[in-house]
Design a protein around this motif. Structure first.
Motif, short mmCIF file in Angstrom:
data_model
loop_
_atom_site.label_atom_id
_atom_site.label_comp_id
_atom_site.label_asym_id
_atom_site.label_seq_id
_atom_site.Cartn_x
_atom_site.Cartn_y
_atom_site.Cartn_z
N GLU A 140 108.00 55.54 -70.35
CA GLU A 140 108.70 54.54 -69.57
C GLU A 140 107.89 53.25 -69.55
OE1 GLU A 140 110.28 55.83 -65.82
OE2 GLU A 140 110.37 57.92 -66.48
N MET A 141 108.58 52.13 -69.33
CA MET A 141 107.95 50.82 -69.32
C MET A 141 108.17 50.16 -67.96
SD MET A 141 109.21 49.52 -73.07
CE MET A 141 110.92 49.92 -72.68
N SER A 142 107.14 49.51 -67.45
CA SER A 142 107.22 48.88 -66.14
C SER A 142 106.67 47.46 -66.21
CB SER A 142 106.45 49.72 -65.11
OG SER A 142 106.46 49.10 -63.84
N ARG A 143 107.55 46.47 -66.15
CA ARG A 143 107.14 45.07 -66.14
C ARG A 143 106.53 44.72 -64.79
NH1 ARG A 143 109.25 40.67 -63.83
NH2 ARG A 143 108.89 38.60 -64.79
N ASP A 144 105.36 44.10 -64.80
CA ASP A 144 104.72 43.69 -63.56
C ASP A 144 105.57 42.61 -62.88
OD1 ASP A 144 101.95 43.80 -62.02
OD2 ASP A 144 102.58 41.70 -62.08
N LEU A 145 105.69 42.69 -61.58
CA LEU A 145 106.54 41.75 -60.84
C LEU A 145 106.07 40.31 -60.97
CD1 LEU A 145 107.17 43.82 -57.57
CD2 LEU A 145 108.70 43.51 -59.52
N ASN A 146 104.79 40.11 -61.25
CA ASN A 146 104.24 38.76 -61.36
C ASN A 146 104.17 38.25 -62.80
OD1 ASN A 146 103.73 38.44 -58.53
ND2 ASN A 146 101.97 39.81 -58.77
N ALA A 147 104.72 39.01 -63.74
CA ALA A 147 104.69 38.59 -65.14
C ALA A 147 105.50 37.32 -65.35
CB ALA A 147 105.21 39.69 -66.04
N ASP A 148 105.08 36.51 -66.31
CA ASP A 148 105.78 35.28 -66.65
C ASP A 148 106.85 35.60 -67.68
OD1 ASP A 148 106.57 32.69 -66.98
OD2 ASP A 148 104.81 32.09 -68.16
N GLU A 149 108.11 35.59 -67.25
CA GLU A 149 109.24 35.98 -68.11
C GLU A 149 109.10 37.44 -68.56
OE1 GLU A 149 111.90 34.17 -68.51
OE2 GLU A 149 111.12 32.45 -67.41
N LEU A 150 109.09 37.67 -69.88
CA LEU A 150 109.04 39.03 -70.45
C LEU A 150 110.24 39.88 -70.05
CD1 LEU A 150 105.26 40.07 -70.11
CD2 LEU A 150 106.42 39.04 -72.07
N ALA A 213 100.99 52.93 -65.06
CA ALA A 213 101.77 52.52 -63.90
C ALA A 213 101.89 53.62 -62.86
CB ALA A 213 103.16 52.06 -64.34
N TRP A 214 101.56 54.85 -63.22
CA TRP A 214 101.63 55.95 -62.25
C TRP A 214 100.26 56.36 -61.73
CZ3 TRP A 214 105.57 59.08 -65.61
CH2 TRP A 214 106.85 58.53 -65.45
N ASP A 215 99.27 55.52 -61.98
CA ASP A 215 97.94 55.78 -61.42
C ASP A 215 97.86 55.12 -60.05
OD1 ASP A 215 95.34 56.27 -60.85
OD2 ASP A 215 94.48 55.11 -62.50
N PHE A 216 98.23 55.87 -59.04
CA PHE A 216 98.28 55.32 -57.69
C PHE A 216 96.97 55.53 -56.93
CE2 PHE A 216 102.70 56.69 -58.69
CZ PHE A 216 103.26 55.42 -58.76
N ASP A 217 96.00 56.15 -57.59
CA ASP A 217 94.74 56.46 -56.92
C ASP A 217 93.69 55.36 -57.06
OD1 ASP A 217 95.76 58.91 -56.11
OD2 ASP A 217 95.08 59.92 -57.94
N VAL A 221 94.83 47.37 -61.90
CA VAL A 221 94.00 46.60 -62.84
C VAL A 221 94.61 46.73 -64.23
CG1 VAL A 221 91.74 46.34 -63.90
CG2 VAL A 221 91.92 46.98 -61.49
N TYR A 222 94.90 45.58 -64.84
CA TYR A 222 95.44 45.56 -66.20
C TYR A 222 94.30 45.31 -67.19
CZ TYR A 222 100.23 45.40 -64.47
OH TYR A 222 101.42 45.71 -63.87
N GLN A 223 94.39 45.98 -68.35
CA GLN A 223 93.39 45.82 -69.39
C GLN A 223 94.06 45.66 -70.75
OE1 GLN A 223 91.38 49.59 -68.50
NE2 GLN A 223 89.64 48.44 -67.72
N GLN A 224 93.26 45.37 -71.77
CA GLN A 224 93.82 45.20 -73.11
C GLN A 224 94.33 46.52 -73.68
OE1 GLN A 224 90.99 43.16 -75.60
NE2 GLN A 224 91.51 41.16 -74.74
N SER A 225 93.80 47.64 -73.20
CA SER A 225 94.28 48.95 -73.64
C SER A 225 94.10 49.94 -72.51
CB SER A 225 93.53 49.43 -74.89
OG SER A 225 92.18 49.71 -74.59
N VAL A 226 94.86 51.03 -72.57
CA VAL A 226 94.74 52.08 -71.57
C VAL A 226 94.99 53.42 -72.27
CG1 VAL A 226 97.19 51.88 -70.90
CG2 VAL A 226 95.54 52.94 -69.34
N THR A 227 94.16 54.41 -71.94
CA THR A 227 94.34 55.76 -72.49
C THR A 227 95.15 56.58 -71.50
OG1 THR A 227 92.27 55.65 -73.74
CG2 THR A 227 93.17 57.84 -73.30
N MET A 228 96.21 57.20 -72.02
CA MET A 228 97.18 57.85 -71.14
C MET A 228 97.57 59.23 -71.63
SD MET A 228 99.74 54.69 -70.20
CE MET A 228 100.60 55.73 -69.03
N ASP A 229 97.89 60.10 -70.67
CA ASP A 229 98.48 61.42 -70.92
C ASP A 229 99.90 61.43 -70.35
OD1 ASP A 229 96.28 63.19 -72.02
OD2 ASP A 229 95.29 62.45 -70.21
N PHE A 230 100.72 62.29 -70.89
CA PHE A 230 102.02 62.57 -70.29
C PHE A 230 101.81 63.44 -69.05
CE2 PHE A 230 103.00 61.65 -74.68
CZ PHE A 230 104.15 60.88 -74.61
#
Length: 250
Positions: A140-150, A213-217, A221-230
């Protein structure tokens, strides 16, 4: 000629072991078959169950043996049945429930000597074409509320680089994925694995910042890359899914 042909055939022992590869002979009073992994090897401890097409939820279930075979004693009950299967797989400290792909998904009666083989598939459409369901995971994709357009999220390209082997132990490939249409907030049928995720905005080539986007703990913080599991079975509604947050605001 017909008599000779009949004499050449060996009778099937309904109480004997399940034999034959790739074709498993049917047995009176039983549903039989074999389950294999994505490489075609026998898959042990998978769950196979039968469900009545009308009175659902009352069918028996069994686990596959070490050689991938199974044998379900059928109930002498009117109507038709459907065979289904799933497996539980531990991967990267999570447990995943994965549906198995039926070689034949047609219904059967209890006296037909049915044979139903299954395979674990990393990707592909689940047989019921009326449902948009796949064997692969969902990103799933989640656009940040403060993003410029996109707002045109179909122009965002995500690169998924495998981190270690995929869930079946195989070596994965680098994937470049985009949404199929505007406002489609999910990319489906991704081979299950652990991935390093990056994103760019295709019209300009700008690299976007991403996060789980589901890391609520932790703090957002946004970064250039993120390692994720399902997500696995710890989620009741979003199992086999992950969600990538993205923004162009630094």
């Amino acid at each position: 000629m017909f008599a000779l042909t009949a004499c050449d055939k060996k009778p099937i022992d309904p109480n004997g072991p399940i034999t034959g590869d790739p074709v498993t002979p049917g047995q009176a009073g039983y549903l039989v078959g074999k389950v294999t992994d994505p490489q075609g090897k026998p898959l042990a401890k998978a769950t196979i169950f039968v469900d009545h097409t009308v009175l659902t939820g009352d069918g028996p279930e069994v686990k596959t043996a070490a050689d991938g075979t199974y044998k379900v004693q059928m109930t002498d009950f009117a109507g038709e049945w459907i065979a289904k299967g799933y497996m539980l797989k531990q991967y990267n400290d999570r447990v995943y429930k994965i549906d198995l792909d039926p070689e034949d998904d047609s219904p059967f009666t209890s006296n037909e000597k049915p044979v139903r083989n299954f395979q674990w598939k990393l990707t592909g459409h689940i047989p019921d074409l009326s449902l948009d369901l796949y064997y692969g995971g969902t990103m799933e994709m989640s656009r940040d509320l403060n993003a410029d357009e996109l707002w045109d999220n179909e122009n965002i390209e995500f690169t998924l680089t495998p981190v270690g082997p995929l869930i079946d132990g195989s070596t994965g490939k680098v994937l470049k994925l985009q949404a199929k249409k505007r406002y489609n907030d999910a990319i489906k049928d991704v081979p299950m694995g652990r991935y390093k995720v990056t994103a760019i905005y295709k019209p300009t080539g700008e690299q976007l910042l991403v996060r789980n986007a589901w890391d609520f703990d932790s703090d957002i913080v946004y970064q250039q890359s993120v390692t994720m599991d399902f997500l696995g079975t710890e989620s009741a509604v979003r199992f086999n899914s992950m969600c990538v947050g993205y923004t162009n605001r630094h």
